[in-house]
Motif scaffolding. Structure first.
Motif, short mmCIF file in Angstrom:
data_model
loop_
_atom_site.label_atom_id
_atom_site.label_comp_id
_atom_site.label_asym_id
_atom_site.label_seq_id
_atom_site.Cartn_x
_atom_site.Cartn_y
_atom_site.Cartn_z
N GLU A 240 0.79 -1.41 -0.17
CA GLU A 240 -0.11 0.00 -0.24
C GLU A 240 1.01 1.26 0.03
N PRO A 241 1.50 1.30 -1.05
CA PRO A 241 2.77 2.86 -1.06
C PRO A 241 1.84 3.50 -0.77
N ARG A 242 0.65 4.12 -0.78
CA ARG A 242 0.28 5.02 -0.40
C ARG A 242 0.50 5.55 1.33
N LEU A 243 -0.12 4.29 1.66
CA LEU A 243 -0.20 4.12 3.27
C LEU A 243 1.41 3.88 3.81
N LEU A 244 2.56 3.64 3.00
CA LEU A 244 4.05 3.29 3.63
C LEU A 244 4.39 4.45 3.03
N GLY A 245 4.49 5.14 1.91
CA GLY A 245 5.04 6.62 1.77
C GLY A 245 5.27 7.39 2.77
N PRO A 246 4.42 7.90 3.96
CA PRO A 246 4.20 9.11 4.87
C PRO A 246 4.25 7.92 6.03
N ALA A 247 4.35 6.87 6.37
CA ALA A 247 5.09 6.48 7.18
C ALA A 247 7.07 6.36 6.99
N VAL A 248 7.36 6.17 6.30
CA VAL A 248 8.42 6.00 5.45
C VAL A 248 9.27 7.33 6.35
N ARG A 249 8.27 8.48 5.40
CA ARG A 249 8.30 10.16 5.59
C ARG A 249 9.10 10.07 6.64
N THR A 250 8.08 9.57 7.26
CA THR A 250 7.48 10.38 8.75
C THR A 250 9.35 9.66 10.06
N ALA A 251 9.24 8.52 9.38
CA ALA A 251 9.97 7.69 10.61
C ALA A 251 12.01 8.72 9.80
N ALA A 252 11.97 8.86 9.01
CA ALA A 252 13.25 9.44 7.96
C ALA A 252 13.17 11.07 9.04
N ARG A 253 12.42 11.79 8.82
CA ARG A 253 12.01 12.90 9.40
C ARG A 253 12.74 12.42 10.73
N GLY A 254 11.95 11.77 11.86
CA GLY A 254 12.20 11.10 13.16
C GLY A 254 13.86 11.79 13.70
N ILE A 255 14.60 10.41 12.78
CA ILE A 255 16.01 9.95 12.31
C ILE A 255 16.35 11.78 12.02
N SER A 256 16.24 12.31 11.36
CA SER A 256 16.88 13.79 10.45
C SER A 256 16.76 14.58 11.69
N ARG A 257 15.76 14.34 12.74
CA ARG A 257 15.70 15.25 13.96
C ARG A 257 16.60 14.87 15.22
N GLY A 258 16.76 13.12 14.47
CA GLY A 258 17.46 13.30 16.13
C GLY A 258 18.84 12.99 15.72
N LEU A 259 19.74 13.65 14.17
CA LEU A 259 20.96 13.82 13.78
C LEU A 259 21.36 15.11 14.31
N GLY A 260 19.89 15.94 13.69
CA GLY A 260 20.14 17.45 14.32
C GLY A 260 20.99 18.16 15.74
N PRO A 261 20.36 18.18 16.68
CA PRO A 261 21.11 18.83 17.98
C PRO A 261 21.95 17.99 18.47
N TRP A 262 22.22 16.46 17.86
CA TRP A 262 23.30 16.13 18.15
C TRP A 262 24.79 16.17 18.35
N ARG A 263 24.67 17.52 17.37
CA ARG A 263 26.07 17.46 17.01
C ARG A 263 27.18 18.38 17.19
N ALA A 264 27.61 18.54 17.02
CA ALA A 264 29.35 19.70 17.84
C ALA A 264 30.12 18.24 18.81
N PRO A 265 30.58 17.31 18.10
CA PRO A 265 31.71 16.41 18.30
C PRO A 265 32.50 17.14 18.80
N GLY A 266 32.71 18.12 19.26
CA GLY A 266 33.96 18.48 19.86
C GLY A 266 34.24 18.22 21.42
N THR A 267 35.55 18.25 21.73
CA THR A 267 35.38 17.08 23.11
C THR A 267 34.83 17.39 24.48
N PRO A 268 34.17 16.52 24.75
CA PRO A 268 33.82 16.60 25.94
C PRO A 268 33.65 17.60 27.15
#
Lengths: 268, 268
Positions: A240-268
Motif C-alpha cells: 500500500e504505497p499510499r500508506l507506506l510513503g507517509p510512514a517512511v517519510r515520518t520515520a526518516a524525519r524523526g531520524i533527521s531530527r535526532g541527528l540534528g541537535p546531537w551535533r558538535a563532537p567537540g571534546t566532551p
DNA sequence: CAGTTGTCTTCCATTGGTCGGCATTGTGCC
DNA sequence: GGCACAATGCCGACCAATGGAAGACAACTG
C-alpha cells in the motif's frame, strides 16, 4: 639478455622488485575476505592477494595477535571480533544506527517485513542496518553489503540527492537493473530522480526473487545534506504505497531530527 | 660510552632502536579510537600511540587511502566505513545477528525496552547488537562496547557457561559491581552461577542510572556450546520476571535452533 | 605402500621500504 | 607582532621485511 641465474648463484633471500608497503599488504589480507568467503585458508589468502605464502603467514600472524583476524580449529582465518569492535566506532554507522534503530523498529512493527538503512559509499549504497521480521520475503542484499544506486529504493534516494556532478558521472555509464539485467534508459532514470527530489520519496519495484516494492526516503543531517536513506521492503501483492510513503517519510524525519541537535563532537 | 653525536656528525635519518613492526603500529592507530573519542587529530593520534607525528601521518595516509580511516573537513581522523564493511564479516557478529535479529525484534515488541545480544571476548562481554524502543530507560552500555561479565545479565550467563578453568580465573580476582562499586563476594557469585546453570536463566538487578532488571538466557551453537547471551532490560518497577523468563528463553532457543542446521561452512 | 600432490611452517641472506629529527608552513590566541 | 601548537615535506642511514628453499605433515592415488 636474461640475467645470470645459474643454480649456484641463485641467492636465497633475494628481495624481489615487488614490494608494496607493508600496511597495504596487511590491508589486502583483510580485504580478501568476502561475504561469500568469510573463512579463508592460508593458501587461499595467499592466492587472492598475490602475497607469497610465507609472507602472508607472517602478516596474518601479526593481525591474529592483535585480534584483527581469528583462526579456527581447522586453521582457517576469519575476521576478528576485535576489528569489528573498533570498526563499529565509524561515525557513519555508529551515530546513525544509534538514532535510527528505534524508528526502524517502529516501521518494522507496522510492516512486518524488511526495514533498511543505507549510506552512499563510492558509487554504491552500503547497507548499514536491516531489521527483518520472521515471515519476511527473501532479500537480495545483506547488512554490510553493497547495493547498486540505480536499482534499489535506498540507492535511488541517495543518488537523487547527491551532487549533480556525481549524478552525471553515474548517468553517463550504461546501467542495468539488478538482478534482471534489463537496461535502464538514462532519460527515464533522470525523470525518476527528479520525481524523487520533488516528492522526497522513492518507490521502486522489482520482480526478481519475488515481486516486491521498496519505499524509501532521505535522512538529513544537521546541515541539511542527505546522509542516508531509509526504506521498507514489502511484497508487491499487499503493498500500500499510499500508506507506506507517509510512514517512511515520518520515520526518516524523526531520524533527521535526532541527528540534528546531537551535533558538535567537540571534546566532551 | 655515549656514542659520537657532535652537532656536525648528527645524521638526519638516524633510525632509533625503537621500531615496532609496521603492522602493529598501523593497528595501534586504529586502536587509538575509542567510543569517547571517535574523532582524533594527527597529534592526538601521535600522542595516544606514542608514534612520532611524521610516522603517524605516513601510516594514517596509507590507512586513509584504503578506507580504514576517513578524514573530516577539519582534518580529524575517524574510522572508515570500508573497515566497517570488512569487519562486518566477522562470523561471531554476522552469522549470529542474521539469525538473532528477528527474534530480538519479537522480544522488543513485547517488552518495549532494550533487547541485547552479547558474546564473550576475553574477560568481558561484547555487545553485538541492541534494539531499543523509544521510551526505553537509560542504558549503560552500547553496541560494540564491552560489559563486565560479573555485573550484567548477559555477562553472568556467558560466565556461568564458560569452561570452569576460566570461571576460576575470574572468581579469583576481586570483583566490584558496576557502576555502584560494591564488592562482590566470590561465594555469592559462585552460587549465582550455579543457579543460572540450573535454570538456564539469569536475573540481574541494578540501581545505577535507574532501577532496572535484566533477564538473560544462553544461546547455543550446533555443538551445544554457549556462544552468546540474549537479554531484555526493563525498569524494575513494572518488571515481571515470571513472564519475561519464558519469553527470553524461548527466543534464545529459537536463535540456537537457527544456528544449528546452518552449520558446515565448507566451500559451497 | 611408495609416489604424488597440496598445505602449512621454519629458516635465512639480502636489500629497499621505513624511520624520526628537522625545517617549513599554517592556524589560532594573547 | 610574538608565541605556541598542529600539520606536512624532506632526507639518507639502517634494520625489519622479504620470498625461495626445504622440512613436516596429511590426504589421495595407482
Amino acid at each position: 639478455m636474461t640475467d645470470d641465474d645459474s643454480p649456484t648463484t641463485r641467492v636465497r633471500g633475494r628481495r624481489p622488485p615487488q614490494g608494496d608497503p607493508v600496511v597495504d599488504r596487511a590491508l589486502a589480507l583483510l580485504g580478501a575476505f568476502d561475504s561469500s568467503r568469510p573463512y579463508l585458508s592460508l593458501s587461499e589468502l595467499s592466492r587472492r592477494t598475490g602475497i607469497p605464502a610465507s609472507s602472508a603467514l607472517r602478516l596474518a600472524g601479526r593481525l591474529l595477535e592483535w585480534g584483527a583476524l581469528e583462526r579456527g580449529a581447522d586453521g582457517r582465518f576469519s575476521i576478528g571480533l576485535r576489528l569489528w569492535e573498533v570498526a563499529s566506532l565509524t561515525p557513519r554507522s555508529h551515530e546513525l544506527r544509534q538514532v535510527a534503530l528505534p524508528f526502524m523498529g517502529d516501521l518494522e512493527e507496522v510492516t512486518r517485513q524488511h526495514v533498511l538503512l543505507a549510506v552512499r559509499e563510492g558509487e554504491e549504497a552500503l547497507m548499514v542496518e536491516r531489521l527483518s521480521s520472521h515471515g519476511a520475503v527473501a532479500a537480495l542484499y545483506r547488512p554490510g553489503g553493497r547495493m547498486p544506486l540505480h536499482s534499489t529504493g535506498v540507492g535511488l534516494v541517495l543518488l537523487a540527492f547527491a551532487e549533480s556532478s556525481f549524478q552525471e558521472e553515474v548517468l553517463a555509464q550504461p546501467l542495468m537493473h539488478q538482478p534482471e539485467k534489463v537496461p535502464v534508459s538514462s532519460a527515464a532514470l533522470r525523470r525518476t530522480l527528479a520525481e524523487i527530489r520533488r516528492d522526497g520519496l522513492a518507490t521502486f519495484r522489482r520482480g526478481a526473487p519475488g515481486p516486491i516494492v521498496s519505499v524509501a526516503a532521505p535522512v538529513h543531517d544537521a546541515q541539511g545534506s542527505v546522509v542516508a536513506a531509509l526504506s521498507v521492503l514489502v511484497p508487491a501483492e499487499n503493498a500500500e504505497p499510499r500508506l507506506l510513503g507517509p510512514a517512511v517519510r515520518t520515520a526518516a524525519r524523526g531520524i533527521s531530527r535526532g541527528l540534528g541537535p546531537w551535533r558538535a563532537p567537540g571534546t566532551p
